[in-house]
Design a protein around this motif. Structure first.
Motif, mmCIF file in Angstrom:
data_model
loop_
_atom_site.group_PDB
_atom_site.id
_atom_site.type_symbol
_atom_site.label_atom_id
_atom_site.label_comp_id
_atom_site.label_asym_id
_atom_site.label_seq_id
_atom_site.Cartn_x
_atom_site.Cartn_y
_atom_site.Cartn_z
ATOM 1 N N THR A 284 -1.500 10.023 4.855
ATOM 2 C CA THR A 284 -0.237 9.919 4.115
ATOM 3 C C THR A 284 0.444 8.583 4.405
ATOM 4 O OG1 THR A 284 0.040 12.320 4.187
ATOM 5 C CG2 THR A 284 2.017 11.013 3.755
ATOM 6 N N ILE A 285 0.494 8.200 5.671
ATOM 7 C CA ILE A 285 1.139 6.934 6.054
ATOM 8 C C ILE A 285 0.336 5.745 5.535
ATOM 9 C CG2 ILE A 285 1.694 5.459 8.040
ATOM 10 C CD1 ILE A 285 2.606 8.077 9.460
ATOM 11 N N ASN A 286 -0.982 5.805 5.636
ATOM 12 C CA ASN A 286 -1.812 4.726 5.081
ATOM 13 C C ASN A 286 -1.544 4.556 3.592
ATOM 14 O OD1 ASN A 286 -3.478 3.279 6.968
ATOM 15 N ND2 ASN A 286 -4.538 5.200 7.377
ATOM 16 N N ALA A 287 -1.467 5.660 2.866
ATOM 17 C CA ALA A 287 -1.202 5.590 1.431
ATOM 18 C C ALA A 287 0.178 4.994 1.176
ATOM 19 C CB ALA A 287 -1.314 6.985 0.806
ATOM 20 N N LEU A 288 1.184 5.413 1.936
ATOM 21 C CA LEU A 288 2.536 4.890 1.760
ATOM 22 C C LEU A 288 2.566 3.384 2.004
ATOM 23 C CD1 LEU A 288 5.933 6.131 2.471
ATOM 24 C CD2 LEU A 288 5.256 4.272 3.960
ATOM 25 N N LEU A 289 1.967 2.920 3.097
ATOM 26 C CA LEU A 289 1.977 1.485 3.411
ATOM 27 C C LEU A 289 1.154 0.685 2.403
ATOM 28 C CD1 LEU A 289 1.765 1.701 7.295
ATOM 29 C CD2 LEU A 289 3.769 1.076 5.932
ATOM 30 N N ASN A 290 0.009 1.218 1.993
ATOM 31 C CA ASN A 290 -0.793 0.534 0.971
ATOM 32 C C ASN A 290 -0.022 0.443 -0.344
ATOM 33 O OD1 ASN A 290 -2.915 0.164 2.749
ATOM 34 N ND2 ASN A 290 -4.032 1.968 2.056
ATOM 35 N N ASP A 291 0.633 1.539 -0.732
ATOM 36 C CA ASP A 291 1.434 1.543 -1.957
ATOM 37 C C ASP A 291 2.606 0.568 -1.833
ATOM 38 O OD1 ASP A 291 -0.267 3.469 -2.961
ATOM 39 O OD2 ASP A 291 1.162 5.135 -2.743
ATOM 40 N N TRP A 292 3.182 0.478 -0.641
ATOM 41 C CA TRP A 292 4.304 -0.441 -0.391
ATOM 42 C C TRP A 292 3.863 -1.885 -0.621
ATOM 43 C CZ3 TRP A 292 6.024 -3.003 4.529
ATOM 44 C CH2 TRP A 292 7.357 -3.409 4.475
ATOM 45 N N HIS A 293 2.721 -2.249 -0.027
ATOM 46 C CA HIS A 293 2.198 -3.609 -0.217
ATOM 47 C C HIS A 293 1.826 -3.851 -1.687
ATOM 48 C CE1 HIS A 293 2.440 -4.577 3.964
ATOM 49 N NE2 HIS A 293 1.484 -3.744 4.339
ATOM 50 N N THR A 294 1.243 -2.852 -2.337
ATOM 51 C CA THR A 294 0.883 -2.984 -3.751
ATOM 52 C C THR A 294 2.132 -3.148 -4.615
ATOM 53 O OG1 THR A 294 -1.147 -1.699 -3.444
ATOM 54 C CG2 THR A 294 -0.300 -1.848 -5.692
ATOM 55 N N ALA A 295 3.198 -2.424 -4.287
ATOM 56 C CA ALA A 295 4.445 -2.551 -5.053
ATOM 57 C C ALA A 295 4.968 -3.986 -4.991
ATOM 58 C CB ALA A 295 5.493 -1.575 -4.533
ATOM 59 N N ALA A 296 4.863 -4.626 -3.840
ATOM 60 C CA ALA A 296 5.284 -6.032 -3.729
ATOM 61 C C ALA A 296 4.376 -6.911 -4.584
ATOM 62 C CB ALA A 296 5.263 -6.492 -2.278
ATOM 63 N N ALA A 297 3.074 -6.694 -4.500
ATOM 64 C CA ALA A 297 2.126 -7.504 -5.277
ATOM 65 C C ALA A 297 2.362 -7.355 -6.776
ATOM 66 C CB ALA A 297 0.694 -7.107 -4.921
ATOM 67 N N ASN A 298 2.792 -6.164 -7.199
ATOM 68 C CA ASN A 298 3.054 -5.905 -8.617
ATOM 69 C C ASN A 298 4.517 -6.147 -9.000
ATOM 70 O OD1 ASN A 298 0.381 -5.155 -8.956
ATOM 71 N ND2 ASN A 298 0.808 -2.997 -8.592
ATOM 72 N N ALA A 299 5.298 -6.640 -8.056
ATOM 73 C CA ALA A 299 6.729 -6.894 -8.267
ATOM 74 C C ALA A 299 7.449 -5.635 -8.758
ATOM 75 C CB ALA A 299 6.942 -8.067 -9.223
ATOM 76 N N ASP A 300 7.085 -4.503 -8.183
ATOM 77 C CA ASP A 300 7.713 -3.223 -8.509
ATOM 78 C C ASP A 300 8.838 -2.978 -7.493
ATOM 79 O OD1 ASP A 300 8.467 -0.596 -8.976
ATOM 80 O OD2 ASP A 300 6.402 0.136 -9.164
ATOM 81 N N TYR A 301 9.996 -3.523 -7.808
ATOM 82 C CA TYR A 301 11.154 -3.529 -6.903
ATOM 83 C C TYR A 301 11.533 -2.125 -6.436
ATOM 84 C CZ TYR A 301 15.989 -4.437 -5.416
ATOM 85 O OH TYR A 301 17.162 -4.520 -4.713
ATOM 86 N N ASN A 302 11.697 -1.197 -7.371
ATOM 87 C CA ASN A 302 12.141 0.152 -7.015
ATOM 88 C C ASN A 302 11.141 0.865 -6.118
ATOM 89 O OD1 ASN A 302 14.593 -0.054 -8.366
ATOM 90 N ND2 ASN A 302 13.697 0.648 -10.288
ATOM 91 N N SER A 303 9.874 0.786 -6.460
ATOM 92 C CA SER A 303 8.853 1.446 -5.649
ATOM 93 C C SER A 303 8.801 0.843 -4.244
ATOM 94 C CB SER A 303 7.488 1.333 -6.324
ATOM 95 O OG SER A 303 6.507 1.991 -5.562
ATOM 96 N N TYR A 304 8.969 -0.462 -4.157
ATOM 97 C CA TYR A 304 8.936 -1.135 -2.857
ATOM 98 C C TYR A 304 10.110 -0.686 -1.980
ATOM 99 C CZ TYR A 304 8.523 -4.865 0.607
ATOM 100 O OH TYR A 304 8.386 -5.564 1.787
ATOM 101 N N PHE A 305 11.307 -0.768 -2.516
ATOM 102 C CA PHE A 305 12.487 -0.472 -1.698
ATOM 103 C C PHE A 305 12.737 1.021 -1.505
ATOM 104 C CE2 PHE A 305 13.089 -4.953 -2.336
ATOM 105 C CZ PHE A 305 13.496 -5.336 -1.066
ATOM 106 N N ASP A 306 12.170 1.865 -2.348
ATOM 107 C CA ASP A 306 12.273 3.313 -2.140
ATOM 108 C C ASP A 306 11.529 3.774 -0.883
ATOM 109 O OD1 ASP A 306 13.858 3.646 -4.354
ATOM 110 O OD2 ASP A 306 12.243 4.433 -5.640
ATOM 111 N N LYS A 307 10.595 2.991 -0.421
ATOM 112 C CA LYS A 307 9.809 3.368 0.756
ATOM 113 C C LYS A 307 10.507 2.992 2.068
ATOM 114 C CE LYS A 307 5.503 3.302 -1.812
ATOM 115 N NZ LYS A 307 6.201 3.724 -3.004
#
Length: 172
Positions: free
Chosen positions: A33-56
Motif C-alpha cells: 500500500t505504501i509503495n503504491a502511494l509513494l509511486n503514485d505520488w512521484h507519478t503525480a508530480a511527473a504528470n503535473a497532477d497537482y491535486n493527486s500529488y498534494f492529497d497524499k
C-alpha cells in the motif's frame, strides 16, 4: 491463602496480557500500500497532477527540499510548487530502491528511497502516518547524494552559497 495467591497470579498475568498486547499488522500488505502511494505520488508530480500529488501529504505535513532553505509546511510547499504544476511539468523522480519500516502499533511508517532524478541520484526519506484506512505523508526529505570521492570538489561550490547562510543562522 493458596487460592488468593493463585487468583492474584492469574489476574496479574491476564491483566498484563491485555496491557502488553501488540497490535498485529500485515506488514507485507501495508508495504504494498505504501509503495503504491509513494509511486503514485512521484507519478503525480511527473504528470503535473497537482491535486493527486498534494492529497497524499497530510494537512500538517512537511517537505524538505535539497536547498538548505527549503523547509516547507504543506501550504507553503503547495504555493511554491503550483506554478511548476500549472506549466504541465513538475519533476520526474523514478524509484531505484525503497525500504519501509513500521512502528510496533502499525500506525507510523518511515522509509528511505534512492531516486533517479534530473539531479542524478537523490535520496528521499520520510514518515507516514495512518489516518483512518489510508496513509499520509507527514514528513519528506529530498537530498542530493554526493559520492565520497568528490566531496572535496563539491564543498567549494556549496561554500559560495552556504557560508553566508551558515553565518546568518548562527546569529539567530
Amino acid at each position: 491463602m493458596k487460592k488468593l495467591l493463585f487468583f492474584l497470579s492469574f489476574a496479574t498475568i491476564t491483566y498484563g496480557g491485555f496491557i502488553n498486547k501488540e497490535v498485529s499488522i500485515n506488514t507485507s500488505t501495508e508495504k504494498k500500500t505504501i509503495n503504491a502511494l509513494l509511486n503514485d505520488w512521484h507519478t503525480a508530480a511527473a504528470n503535473a497532477d497537482y491535486n493527486s500529488y498534494f492529497d497524499k501529504i497530510a494537512e500538517d505535513g512537511y517537505f524538505m527540499g535539497t536547498d538548505a532553505t527549503e523547509n516547507w509546511n504543506k501550504k507553503d510547499f503547495s504555493v511554491f510548487a503550483k506554478p511548476h504544476f500549472d506549466k504541465g511539468k513538475a519533476w520526474n523522480f523514478k524509484t531505484l530502491e525503497r525500504n519501509i519500516y513500521f512502528s510496533e502499533d502499525g500506525k507510523t511508517a518511515w522509509f528511505d528511497e534512492l531516486l533517479d532524478t534530473w539531479m542524478k541520484v537523490c535520496r528521499g526519506s520520510g514518515v507516514l502516518e495512518k489516518e483512518g484506512d489510508g496513509w499520509k505523508i507527514k514528513h519528506y526529505v529530498l537530498s542530493m547524494t554526493v559520492p565520497n570521492k568528490v566531496t572535496k570538489e563539491i564543498i567549494p561550490l556549496k561554500a559560495k552559497y552556504e557560508d553566508s547562510l551558515i553565518e546568518e543562522m548562527k546569529e539567530q
